[in-house]
Design a protein around this motif. Sequence first.
Motif, PDB file in Angstrom:
ATOM      1  N   UNK A   1       0.849  -1.196   0.000  1.00 27.62           N
ATOM      2  CA  UNK A   1       0.000   0.000   0.000  1.00 27.62           C
ATOM      3  C   UNK A   1       0.883   1.243   0.000  1.00 27.62           C
ATOM      4  N   UNK A   2       0.524   2.203  -0.832  1.00 28.48           N
ATOM      5  CA  UNK A   2       1.297   3.437  -0.897  1.00 28.48           C
ATOM      6  C   UNK A   2       0.364   4.633  -0.820  1.00 28.48           C
ATOM      7  N   UNK A   3       0.839   5.676  -0.193  1.00 26.70           N
ATOM      8  CA  UNK A   3       0.059   6.898  -0.034  1.00 26.70           C
ATOM      9  C   UNK A   3       0.159   7.743  -1.297  1.00 26.70           C
ATOM     10  N   UNK A   4      -0.742   8.717  -1.462  1.00 32.90           N
ATOM     11  CA  UNK A   4      -0.613   9.631  -2.610  1.00 32.90           C
ATOM     12  C   UNK A   4       0.750  10.304  -2.663  1.00 32.90           C
ATOM     13  N   UNK A   5       1.293  10.676  -1.495  1.00 32.59           N
ATOM     14  CA  UNK A   5       2.601  11.337  -1.476  1.00 32.59           C
ATOM     15  C   UNK A   5       3.709  10.393  -1.924  1.00 32.59           C
ATOM     16  N   UNK A   6       3.656   9.144  -1.495  1.00 32.61           N
ATOM     17  CA  UNK A   6       4.666   8.179  -1.914  1.00 32.61           C
ATOM     18  C   UNK A   6       4.632   7.950  -3.417  1.00 32.61           C
ATOM     19  N   UNK A   7       3.450   7.957  -3.997  1.00 33.33           N
ATOM     20  CA  UNK A   7       3.318   7.719  -5.434  1.00 33.33           C
ATOM     21  C   UNK A   7       3.778   8.904  -6.261  1.00 33.33           C
ATOM     22  N   UNK A   8       3.491  10.111  -5.798  1.00 34.22           N
ATOM     23  CA  UNK A   8       3.687  11.294  -6.650  1.00 34.22           C
ATOM     24  C   UNK A   8       4.977  12.046  -6.372  1.00 34.22           C
ATOM     25  N   UNK A   9       5.685  11.723  -5.285  1.00 35.88           N
ATOM     26  CA  UNK A   9       6.900  12.453  -4.932  1.00 35.88           C
ATOM     27  C   UNK A   9       8.125  11.701  -5.435  1.00 35.88           C
ATOM     28  N   UNK A  10       8.944  12.318  -6.301  1.00 39.14           N
ATOM     29  CA  UNK A  10      10.165  11.647  -6.759  1.00 39.14           C
ATOM     30  C   UNK A  10      11.110  11.357  -5.592  1.00 39.14           C
ATOM     31  N   UNK A  11      11.756  10.206  -5.682  1.00 42.25           N
ATOM     32  CA  UNK A  11      12.705   9.786  -4.650  1.00 42.25           C
ATOM     33  C   UNK A  11      13.714   8.851  -5.290  1.00 42.25           C
ATOM     34  N   UNK A  12      14.598   8.308  -4.479  1.00 41.27           N
ATOM     35  CA  UNK A  12      15.588   7.373  -5.019  1.00 41.27           C
ATOM     36  C   UNK A  12      14.907   6.151  -5.627  1.00 41.27           C
ATOM     37  N   UNK A  13      13.849   5.649  -4.968  1.00 43.13           N
ATOM     38  CA  UNK A  13      13.102   4.501  -5.506  1.00 43.13           C
ATOM     39  C   UNK A  13      12.115   4.912  -6.588  1.00 43.13           C
ATOM     40  N   UNK A  14      11.666   6.123  -6.511  1.00 45.25           N
ATOM     41  CA  UNK A  14      10.589   6.605  -7.382  1.00 45.25           C
ATOM     42  C   UNK A  14      11.125   7.707  -8.282  1.00 45.25           C
ATOM     43  N   UNK A  15      12.115   7.346  -9.095  1.00 48.18           N
ATOM     44  CA  UNK A  15      12.794   8.358  -9.911  1.00 48.18           C
ATOM     45  C   UNK A  15      11.848   8.943 -10.960  1.00 48.18           C
ATOM     46  N   UNK A  16      12.099  10.196 -11.319  1.00 50.04           N
ATOM     47  CA  UNK A  16      11.319  10.856 -12.352  1.00 50.04           C
ATOM     48  C   UNK A  16      11.721  10.286 -13.708  1.00 50.04           C
ATOM     49  N   UNK A  17      10.744   9.728 -14.415  1.00 50.40           N
ATOM     50  CA  UNK A  17      11.005   9.128 -15.722  1.00 50.40           C
ATOM     51  C   UNK A  17      10.818  10.163 -16.822  1.00 50.40           C
ATOM     52  N   UNK A  18       9.655  10.797 -16.813  1.00 49.06           N
ATOM     53  CA  UNK A  18       9.362  11.908 -17.709  1.00 49.06           C
ATOM     54  C   UNK A  18       8.540  12.909 -16.904  1.00 49.06           C
ATOM     55  N   UNK A  19       8.490  14.134 -17.349  1.00 50.39           N
ATOM     56  CA  UNK A  19       7.617  15.129 -16.744  1.00 50.39           C
ATOM     57  C   UNK A  19       6.199  14.876 -17.254  1.00 50.39           C
ATOM     58  N   UNK A  20       5.222  14.477 -16.378  1.00 49.12           N
ATOM     59  CA  UNK A  20       5.201  14.578 -14.913  1.00 49.12           C
ATOM     60  C   UNK A  20       5.223  13.229 -14.187  1.00 49.12           C
ATOM     61  N   UNK A  21       5.757  12.161 -14.790  1.00 41.61           N
ATOM     62  CA  UNK A  21       5.605  10.826 -14.201  1.00 41.61           C
ATOM     63  C   UNK A  21       6.843  10.338 -13.464  1.00 41.61           C
ATOM     64  N   UNK A  22       6.744  10.125 -12.132  1.00 37.30           N
ATOM     65  CA  UNK A  22       7.734   9.279 -11.476  1.00 37.30           C
ATOM     66  C   UNK A  22       7.389   7.807 -11.718  1.00 37.30           C
ATOM     67  N   UNK A  23       8.314   6.941 -11.406  1.00 32.77           N
ATOM     68  CA  UNK A  23       8.209   5.529 -11.782  1.00 32.77           C
ATOM     69  C   UNK A  23       6.974   4.848 -11.230  1.00 32.77           C
ATOM     70  N   UNK A  24       6.556   5.200 -10.013  1.00 37.10           N
ATOM     71  CA  UNK A  24       5.429   4.496  -9.384  1.00 37.10           C
ATOM     72  C   UNK A  24       4.097   4.750 -10.086  1.00 37.10           C
ATOM     73  N   UNK A  25       4.023   5.733 -10.955  1.00 35.24           N
ATOM     74  CA  UNK A  25       2.761   6.088 -11.602  1.00 35.24           C
ATOM     75  C   UNK A  25       2.631   5.545 -13.024  1.00 35.24           C
ATOM     76  N   UNK A  26       3.548   4.664 -13.431  1.00 31.32           N
ATOM     77  CA  UNK A  26       3.480   4.137 -14.796  1.00 31.32           C
ATOM     78  C   UNK A  26       3.386   2.613 -14.753  1.00 31.32           C
ATOM     79  N   UNK A  27       2.904   2.042 -15.834  1.00 32.92           N
ATOM     80  CA  UNK A  27       2.705   0.597 -15.917  1.00 32.92           C
ATOM     81  C   UNK A  27       4.004  -0.149 -15.638  1.00 32.92           C
ATOM     82  N   UNK A  28       3.871  -1.243 -14.920  1.00 30.32           N
ATOM     83  CA  UNK A  28       5.028  -2.078 -14.552  1.00 30.32           C
ATOM     84  C   UNK A  28       5.033  -3.290 -15.477  1.00 30.32           C
ATOM     85  N   UNK A  29       5.876  -3.271 -16.503  1.00 23.64           N
ATOM     86  CA  UNK A  29       5.851  -4.363 -17.475  1.00 23.64           C
ATOM     87  C   UNK A  29       6.841  -5.480 -17.150  1.00 23.64           C
TER      88      UNK A  29
END
Length: 527
Positions: free
Chosen positions: A244-272
């Motif tokens: 389970x992840x909070x809205x802040x964990x999903x939307x805030x860039x971090x070491x685990x949740x690197x920014x892939x493109x503007x505006x998507x960090x990794x946690x907000x995109x499909x996991x293939x």
Amino acid sequence: MTSLLGDGLDPRTPVFIGVGQVAEHVDDSYYTGQSPAELASSAACNALFDATGPAQELGPAQRLAAAIDVVAAVRLFEDSGLAHPSELGRSDNLPRSIARRIAAAPQRAIYEVGGGQSPTHLANEFAAEVAAGKADVVLLAGAEALSSARHWRAAPHEAAGRPNWNETSPGQLQDRGQGLDDMTAPALAALGLDFAPAAYALFENARRARLGQTRAQYARGMGELFAPFTHVAAANPLAAVAERRSPEQLSTPSARNRLIVDPYPRFLVARDQVNQGAAVLLTSVGRALELGIPQERLIFCHGHADVTERDVLERADLSSSPAAVMAVSAALADAGIEAGELDFVDLYSCFPIAVSNIVDVFFPAADRSFTVTGGLPFFGGPGNNYSMHATVEMVRRLRAAPGSYGMVTANGGVLSKYSVGIYSSAAAPWQPGRSADLQREIDAWAAPDLSHAPHGPARIESYTVVYERGGARRGIVVGRLVATDERFLAATRDDPATWALLESEQPIGARVEVATQDGRSQVRAVD
């Protein structure tokens, strides 16, 4: 079953009779490195036993397998032009590899076009064929083993247990082709828009501008949209991410949740990077009766639609997909229900815009779940096959709540192809739907004029920045020429002023200068 036909229902009415799915993780103790063909076949076996009832008897399942006359397989990512061929090999005829493993001998083997719409599109297509008497028992199946492919690519070739996925399965095959021209067209691919996050980011940023939101507001909204998906995934034993992840964990860039493109960090995109397979069995009510399928296992299609948007640069509005909205509206109308009457919903969730595009219109103030699996970023996005898993879960929920309604939506390309199915255990006659009429309307929509060699003053209509591993970055802009209002697609200059513009609170609407040389268009900020 007799009562269904006794009520005047056409015996050719199509129904789902069996569903199955599987998953394995490379770090599991029982990991065996199954190929896509093996995963899909395991899911198909589960669907056969699911159809014949909880007793799991071999005889009825074998008879059902022998009755299958069509096997349609969802196209692998590597055959869609969206992934490198696996070093472990592949089947040369995926649907027949699946059929052979379950002792089926179908008259037709079909390898569907690429795109996330394909499982639901196939369900709609072959439901119509069953209703018309052109197909008897149909198996739809698909799988990906992208996680295994990456795992073994990084391992030494001599590593113990390295699988070999090469296999030959002779027989007829209808190969429908890649089908993802909207993503792999040379003009788009040259700028990196065959990378799905970059392409979808153009729509996402255009939507933010339309809503007049700040970067922080919009990021928070994406996190709030997807946080409930993580709760569903956490309860799903087949999900790739059981956290389970909070809205802040999903939307805030971090070491685990690197920014892939503007505006998507990794946690907000499909996991293939998953190993998952799913399968669905279709037949008619009359054939189900002959095969001894328990009546309580039957799920009916009450409404459906399949549409294709205009090409990306031909769309009047880059902030939404009106064709997808039309498809959902038509399917609901055919089902005779309102969106609020749906008990279960699974909205295709490769990126937030694919969900919000539907939520904005049909569920603007709803406090409800929009997934039955956990969604593509959390349950997993097995290539083109995600909506097969959504259908499996939907069928199970509808059986458990007789008379309830559920909707599965499926999206392919760049918000390009959209398929919808509305289902229930309540009996309903098959309706041919209105997809052809919808498509004619879509094809007649006005499109902006395009410039393929733009020069001069322009304004930004949408944009994104792609952040590569290692720190490199590149900007992509959709713009309009000030003099003619022609739309164009361009890269951005690598200079401080242009980067400052793209990183500003709102680049959309800003004035820029565009120039084209040797077929390459670039924009730069204007002082």
